[in-house]
Design a protein around this motif. Structure first.
Motif, PDB file in Angstrom:
ATOM      1  N   SER A  26      20.378 -70.713 -42.955  1.00  0.00           N
ATOM      2  CA  SER A  26      20.777 -71.086 -41.604  1.00  0.00           C
ATOM      3  C   SER A  26      22.293 -70.917 -41.467  1.00  0.00           C
ATOM      4  O   SER A  26      23.045 -71.413 -42.298  1.00  0.00           O
ATOM      5  CB  SER A  26      20.373 -72.531 -41.331  1.00  0.00           C
ATOM      6  OG  SER A  26      20.726 -72.884 -40.023  1.00  0.00           O
ATOM      7  N   LYS A  41      17.692 -70.636 -33.223  1.00  0.00           N
ATOM      8  CA  LYS A  41      17.146 -71.989 -33.166  1.00  0.00           C
ATOM      9  C   LYS A  41      18.093 -72.846 -32.333  1.00  0.00           C
ATOM     10  O   LYS A  41      19.297 -72.690 -32.403  1.00  0.00           O
ATOM     11  CB  LYS A  41      17.040 -72.611 -34.572  1.00  0.00           C
ATOM     12  CG  LYS A  41      16.190 -71.845 -35.548  1.00  0.00           C
ATOM     13  CD  LYS A  41      14.758 -72.148 -35.344  1.00  0.00           C
ATOM     14  CE  LYS A  41      13.948 -71.412 -36.423  1.00  0.00           C
ATOM     15  NZ  LYS A  41      12.578 -71.644 -36.370  1.00  0.00           N
ATOM     16  N   GLU A  73      18.566 -68.450 -37.887  1.00  0.00           N
ATOM     17  CA  GLU A  73      17.732 -68.603 -39.084  1.00  0.00           C
ATOM     18  C   GLU A  73      17.475 -67.196 -39.638  1.00  0.00           C
ATOM     19  O   GLU A  73      16.829 -66.373 -39.001  1.00  0.00           O
ATOM     20  CB  GLU A  73      16.413 -69.289 -38.708  1.00  0.00           C
ATOM     21  CG  GLU A  73      15.622 -69.776 -39.870  1.00  0.00           C
ATOM     22  CD  GLU A  73      16.206 -71.024 -40.501  1.00  0.00           C
ATOM     23  OE1 GLU A  73      15.956 -71.214 -41.701  1.00  0.00           O
ATOM     24  OE2 GLU A  73      16.908 -71.790 -39.825  1.00  0.00           O
ATOM     25  N   THR A 123      21.728 -72.256 -33.973  1.00  0.00           N
ATOM     26  CA  THR A 123      21.893 -71.661 -35.298  1.00  0.00           C
ATOM     27  C   THR A 123      21.077 -70.378 -35.359  1.00  0.00           C
ATOM     28  O   THR A 123      20.204 -70.139 -34.533  1.00  0.00           O
ATOM     29  CB  THR A 123      21.422 -72.606 -36.419  1.00  0.00           C
ATOM     30  OG1 THR A 123      20.045 -72.907 -36.227  1.00  0.00           O
ATOM     31  CG2 THR A 123      22.236 -73.877 -36.462  1.00  0.00           C
ATOM     32  N   THR A 144      15.061 -68.530 -46.737  1.00  0.00           N
ATOM     33  CA  THR A 144      15.800 -68.484 -45.474  1.00  0.00           C
ATOM     34  C   THR A 144      17.172 -69.116 -45.629  1.00  0.00           C
ATOM     35  O   THR A 144      17.402 -69.929 -46.518  1.00  0.00           O
ATOM     36  CB  THR A 144      15.044 -69.227 -44.353  1.00  0.00           C
ATOM     37  OG1 THR A 144      14.909 -70.593 -44.730  1.00  0.00           O
ATOM     38  CG2 THR A 144      13.692 -68.615 -44.094  1.00  0.00           C
TER      39      THR A 144
END
Length: 131
Positions: free
Chosen positions: A25, A51, A61, A59, A23
């Motif tokens: 961010s 998020k 993700e 953010t 992942t």
């Protein structure tokens, strides 16, 4: 503070794929979210989730997609930059990497790939090429 948000986004995705991260961010913006949703539809990334509650803390993700242990994103190239914007007409849209890549455009109809823009007969600003 990053001046070129789209350039920062695509380089983050490319670099994360190069080191096999699951992942990534990235800071939230409506443009970034629209671009990432288009990359999900094109099959380059697996999913995008928001998020955080407040604007400063929000953010995105991004879950990367891998095939046979290799990242689905092999390369990216920023076309239109903050210092030099490049626009294209529908007649000038051509396949990218012999049909194996996509040109992402910002059009009056939203963020589109080159194939979708040709179908809808709309041109716009060339953001980047991804393959």
């Amino acid at each position: 503070m990053v001046g070129d948000t789209i350039g920062d986004l695509i380089i983050r995705l490319k670099n994360a794929g190069a080191v096999s991260k699951a992942t990534v961010s990235v800071p939230y913006s409506k443009l970034r979210k629209a671009v990432l949703n288009k990359l999900v539809a094109a099959g380059y990334i697996a999913s995008v989730t928001e998020k955080g509650k407040q604007v400063q803390e929000k953010t995105l993700e991004v879950t990367l997609r891998y095939e046979n242990g290799a990242s689905r994103i092999n390369g990216v190239k920023r076309v239109s930059k903050p210092g030099r914007r490049l626009y294209t007409k529908v007649a000038d849209l051509h396949p990218v990497k012999f049909g194996k890549g996509h040109l992402i455009l910002s059009t009056p109809a939203g963020i589109l790939t080159n194939e979708e823009a040709k179908e809808q007969k709309v041109g716009g600003e060339q953001l980047f090429i991804i393959w």
